[in-house]
Design an enzyme around this catalytic site. Sequence first.
Site, mmCIF file in Angstrom:
data_model
loop_
_atom_site.group_PDB
_atom_site.id
_atom_site.type_symbol
_atom_site.label_atom_id
_atom_site.label_comp_id
_atom_site.label_asym_id
_atom_site.label_seq_id
_atom_site.Cartn_x
_atom_site.Cartn_y
_atom_site.Cartn_z
ATOM 1 N N LYS A 1 -3.137 -11.234 -6.937
ATOM 2 C CA LYS A 1 -4.425 -11.618 -6.346
ATOM 3 C C LYS A 1 -5.543 -10.757 -6.931
ATOM 4 C CE LYS A 1 -4.532 -8.694 -2.307
ATOM 5 N NZ LYS A 1 -4.748 -8.420 -0.946
ATOM 6 N N LYS B 1 0.834 -1.215 0.000
ATOM 7 C CA LYS B 1 0.000 0.000 0.000
ATOM 8 C C LYS B 1 0.862 1.255 0.000
ATOM 9 C CE LYS B 1 -4.429 -1.649 1.511
ATOM 10 N NZ LYS B 1 -5.573 -1.484 2.396
ATOM 11 N N LYS C 1 -9.759 -5.030 -6.411
ATOM 12 C CA LYS C 1 -10.531 -3.984 -7.076
ATOM 13 C C LYS C 1 -9.641 -3.060 -7.896
ATOM 14 C CE LYS C 1 -10.338 -0.935 -3.069
ATOM 15 N NZ LYS C 1 -9.429 -1.680 -2.212
HETATM 16 P P1 TYM Z 1 -9.742 -6.802 3.051
HETATM 17 O O1 TYM Z 1 -10.806 -5.813 3.278
HETATM 18 O O2 TYM Z 1 -8.598 -6.464 2.160
HETATM 19 O O3 TYM Z 1 -10.342 -8.153 2.505
HETATM 20 C C1 TYM Z 1 -11.440 -8.760 3.144
HETATM 21 C C2 TYM Z 1 -11.337 -10.266 3.115
HETATM 22 O O4 TYM Z 1 -11.274 -10.756 1.773
HETATM 23 C C3 TYM Z 1 -10.124 -11.573 1.619
HETATM 24 N N1 TYM Z 1 -9.604 -11.409 0.255
HETATM 25 C C4 TYM Z 1 -9.301 -12.434 -0.554
HETATM 26 N N2 TYM Z 1 -9.381 -13.763 -0.376
HETATM 27 C C5 TYM Z 1 -9.022 -14.539 -1.411
HETATM 28 N N3 TYM Z 1 -8.589 -14.063 -2.610
HETATM 29 C C6 TYM Z 1 -8.509 -12.734 -2.825
HETATM 30 N N4 TYM Z 1 -8.122 -12.264 -3.996
HETATM 31 C C7 TYM Z 1 -8.869 -11.849 -1.766
HETATM 32 N N5 TYM Z 1 -8.913 -10.501 -1.646
HETATM 33 C C8 TYM Z 1 -9.363 -10.248 -0.404
HETATM 34 C C9 TYM Z 1 -9.131 -11.071 2.664
HETATM 35 O O5 TYM Z 1 -8.168 -12.036 2.987
HETATM 36 C C10 TYM Z 1 -10.056 -10.768 3.810
HETATM 37 O O6 TYM Z 1 -10.384 -11.935 4.535
HETATM 38 N N6 TYM Z 1 -7.331 -6.221 7.342
HETATM 39 C C11 TYM Z 1 -8.463 -6.839 6.702
HETATM 40 C C12 TYM Z 1 -9.793 -6.416 7.281
HETATM 41 C C13 TYM Z 1 -9.857 -6.571 8.757
HETATM 42 C C14 TYM Z 1 -9.995 -7.775 9.484
HETATM 43 C C15 TYM Z 1 -9.984 -7.426 10.840
HETATM 44 C C16 TYM Z 1 -10.132 -9.116 9.100
HETATM 45 C C17 TYM Z 1 -9.777 -5.549 9.650
HETATM 46 N N7 TYM Z 1 -9.858 -6.085 10.895
HETATM 47 C C18 TYM Z 1 -10.100 -8.376 11.864
HETATM 48 C C19 TYM Z 1 -10.243 -10.066 10.125
HETATM 49 C C20 TYM Z 1 -10.214 -9.710 11.454
HETATM 50 C C21 TYM Z 1 -8.422 -6.486 5.225
HETATM 51 O O7 TYM Z 1 -7.805 -5.542 4.824
HETATM 52 O O8 TYM Z 1 -9.172 -7.291 4.450
#
Ligand code: TYM
Length: 333
Positions: free
Chosen positions: A197, A115, A200
């Site tokens: 991966k 990022k 968006k």
């Molecule tokens: P975020 O918002 O980037 O993504 C949300 C969830 O989607 C999964 N994900 C994917 N899984 C498989 N293939 C992909 N291409 C893919 N893109 C996204 C992510 O692994 C995630 O599970 N930090 C976290 C959000 C968060 C969180 C938490 C999660 C904040 N606090 C506490 C669990 C517990 C995040 O940025 O996910």
Amino acid sequence: METNKKTMLSGIQPSGDLHLGNYLGAIKNWGGRSEDYDCFYFMADLHAITVRQNPADLRRRTLTQLATYIACGLDPEKNTLFIQSHVRQHAELGWVLNCYTMFGELSRMTQFKDKSKKNADNINGGLFTYPSLMAADILLYQPDFVPVGADQKQHVELCRNIVQRFNGVYGDVFKMPEFYSTKEGARVMCLTEPANKMSKSAPEGCVFLLEKPEDIARKFKRAVTDSDTEHCVRYAPEEKPGVSNLMNIYAAVTGKTMDEIEREFDGQGYGAFKPAVGEAVIELLRPIREETERILADKAYLESVYKNGAERASYVAEKTLRKVYKKVGFIPR
Ligand code: TYM
């Protein structure tokens, strides 16, 4: 309220429209568990502002995300669904845990490095300390499992280090959470650049949950397969990343094994396979889209869901926060 069930918790940032990676990597593993688990799922809006957001878009996406959670089968009566910024304990524990997270640990986080590259003009403190806030999100609810995609594993590992460090000083304050993921959904790759991966930031390689069927069909038809000569549907992630990614998606959506998929498309080449994956995804997403639209139209209902959710989440979160404040030596008010 208090039960002997195990606890699950996860969240997604409302920084973009939900996509198939979010669904297969995370949301799909959240549903149908409320009989066995106390489940907490939230919209991580505090995390979203680590990258500059348009306020109106952030509000719209937060509500749409909530409606989509419900449309994906998360019954608000059985799961606690809430907006992160409504439960102030997240920010409070986040601060405390910042003081138990090392600069070196935060510097090693892949998401921070990625990022920072993408937002070189806004490498702010929040982006850096993001994992301590994520640890707070998790630990407030003392969950057994955190169902997320593989890209979040490093953050869950860091959270586990924090637990060890904190409990090492103060005794058993936090339960040690486990990362939880499934093989097919853990890493959904970009349809146009299968080395990356799905995200968006590359919209043509990304399938959004609320996208029109014709757009989904187009994206799958144009999905990059591999430049090998055999043209057969065979699972080989190293040699054939594009086809293997489509197979993973098809497996996750239909429940079929890789062997079954190879047999189904034996002798047919990619021309039949790609639209078939597209069709399976369209059928998966159709009811989710329709239901999201229906729920989104009922703003009063959504408001009652997030208000109730915040109340239930705050109750649990406050108990943990009080314990932490006492342990570190703050005087109770
Ligand atoms: P975020 O918002 O980037 O993504 C949300 C969830 O989607 C999964 N994900 C994917 N899984 C498989 N293939 C992909 N291409 C893919 N893109 C996204 C992510 O692994 C995630 O599970 N930090 C976290 C959000 C968060 C969180 C938490 C999660 C904040 N606090 C506490 C669990 C517990 C995040 O940025 O996910």
